[in-house]
Write a protein that holds these residues in place. Structure first.
Motif, PDB file in Angstrom:
ATOM      1  N   VAL A 209      -9.295   4.700  -0.785  1.00  0.00           N
ATOM      2  CA  VAL A 209      -8.146   3.848  -1.119  1.00  0.00           C
ATOM      3  C   VAL A 209      -8.520   3.007  -2.332  1.00  0.00           C
ATOM      4  O   VAL A 209      -9.634   2.459  -2.407  1.00  0.00           O
ATOM      5  N   MET A 300       1.386  -1.427  -6.102  1.00  0.00           N
ATOM      6  CA  MET A 300       0.746  -2.176  -5.034  1.00  0.00           C
ATOM      7  C   MET A 300       1.490  -3.480  -4.748  1.00  0.00           C
ATOM      8  O   MET A 300       1.669  -3.869  -3.594  1.00  0.00           O
ATOM      9  N   GLU A 324      -2.864   3.738   1.605  1.00  0.00           N
ATOM     10  CA  GLU A 324      -2.837   2.599   0.697  1.00  0.00           C
ATOM     11  C   GLU A 324      -1.999   1.454   1.265  1.00  0.00           C
ATOM     12  O   GLU A 324      -2.377   0.281   1.169  1.00  0.00           O
TER      13      GLU A 324
END
Length: 402
Positions: A209, A300, A324
């Motif tokens: 990740v 993200m 993730e």
């Protein structure tokens, strides 16, 4: 102590994707192995790639390293480098084609050499691989990401099942060993190999990740509650399920709050129905948003600010978005398929990819209360979440075991 191998690492996939804003999962894997090798094993490393003429050539090391670092900056959001990266890739390959292709002096100091290919990029060209192995006395180790075009041809382009069979046949013929990202893929590959190569060495090395890096201050997540669906827009990702659910929610909401849906990923193939709904369905306008050029930090940030990740795929070889999202303690609703259980443990909500009612209930449940109350929290410990460094090291250890 056994001497490690000299590694010819193929970056043909990264070169083919030079200048693209957003990496695919396979792009990410190839980059992470290249990055690790540069940081930990540069003294026994050569970068190679296939040319338009079908010859696999050794690349100028300094230029290959610079190209990889520029690609990283593009993915981090510096899109001004895209044109430079594309030209750098072309110049690098052209220079390698004109250079004398001899075994590097450093390689002669090692007992064994390995040609390492982490994508399916040119597995349809066994002659090219065989010639490179013969020229440099190298063993061939490859990563097989999935057998989806063979097992689920309905989700692939018409010619892709035959092409993927050719790739897997190259693996069975030439590979000294195979790395796969999940037990689900290992099982598929071993079934395929059973009659021709039952003793094929296969090692499961789960993906890592990425570390979170801050998005620019100019990037803001939506103020309205929203969910994220992350992945290439193609049939097996099952976007239509979500779009039909969203249309129904909008039409029946009245004055109620309907969360937004953010689709993150490039447009793939056989996706006309999905794009027609996104672009032309009145109920979805202003509620469903398509994003296909976000940087890694922006993706993200978007995940972390969402009500949750929705991942309704019919089949996957791994599912990096799931790992993730869980790494950042984001609530996840995903398909009830074996590989997602392998990745997520009990940290996600599993729903059959055909169960529209179940998906709606799961989405409505995540809309109740505040975001924090739905985070996986301690349950994340059950998921298969690792750093890329640890996973690349495990993959490279497999080379030495062979």
């Amino acid at each position: 102590m056994q001497q490690p191998s000299y590694i010819y690492f193929d970056i043909s996939r990264l070169i083919a994707r030079a200048g693209h804003f957003v990496p695919t999962g396979i792009d990410r894997v190839e980059f992470e192995y290249a990055d690790y090798l540069l940081r930990h094993a540069a003294q026994r490393l050569a970068f190679v790639a296939i040319t338009p003429l079908g010859t696999i050539v050794t690349l100028p090391f300094a230029e290959a390293e610079r190209f990889i670092r520029q690609m990283e900056k593009v993915w981090q959001g510096d899109h001004s480098l895209c044109r430079d990266v594309r030209w750098a890739a072309r110049r690098m390959v052209h220079k390698a084609m004109l250079a004398r292709q001899a075994t590097p002096d450093a390689a002669r100091m090692y007992r064994k050499s390995v040609y390492l290919l982490m994508s399916h990029h040119h597995l349809t060209r066994p002659g090219s691989i065989r010639r490179f192995m013969s020229r440099h006395g190298a063993e061939f180790v490859v990563m097989v990401h999935d057998l989806i075009p063979i097992e689920y041809p309905e989700y692939a382009r018409p010619r892709e099942p035959a092409r993927h069979e050719a790739r897997m046949n190259t693996v069975l013929e030439l590979a000294r060993g195979v790395i796969v990202p999940s037990q689900a893929v290992a099982d598929s590959l071993l079934r395929y190999a059973a009659s021709r190569r039952p003793d094929l060495p296969v090692r499961v090395v789960l993906h890592g990740v990425v570390k979170a890096t801050p998005a620019s201050e100019a990037f803001g997540v939506p103020d309205h509650p929203y969910f994220v669906c992350l992945g290439t827009i193609e049939p097996r990702k099952n976007h239509l399920l979500l779009l039909n659910l969203w249309r129904d929610m909008v039409e029946k909401a009245g004055t109620g709050v309907v969360p937004h849906l953010v689709l993150v990923g490039r447009r793939g193939w056989e996706n006309e129905n999905v794009l027609d709904m996104v672009e032309r369905c009145p109920a979805l306008q202003g509620t469903v948003r398509e994003c296909n050029s976000l940087s890694d930090p922006e993706v993200m940030a978007l995940l972390r600010g969402s009500r949750g990740l929705l991942f309704p795929s019919f089949t996957e070889g791994y599912g990096l978005p799931l790992a993730e999202a869980l790494k950042f303690d984001v609530a996840c609703v995903c398909s009830d398929i074996p590989v997602f259980h392998e990745v997520a443990g009990d940290a996600a909500t599993f729903v059959d990819p055909l169960d529209g009612v179940g998906w709606r209930r799961a989405i409505e449940a995540l809309m109740e209360g505040d975001v924090a109350s739905h985070r996986p929290g301690a349950r994340v410990a059950s998921a298969a979440l690792f750093t890329w460094s640890a996973q690349v090291a495990e993959g490279l250890a497999f080379l030495e075991e062979l």
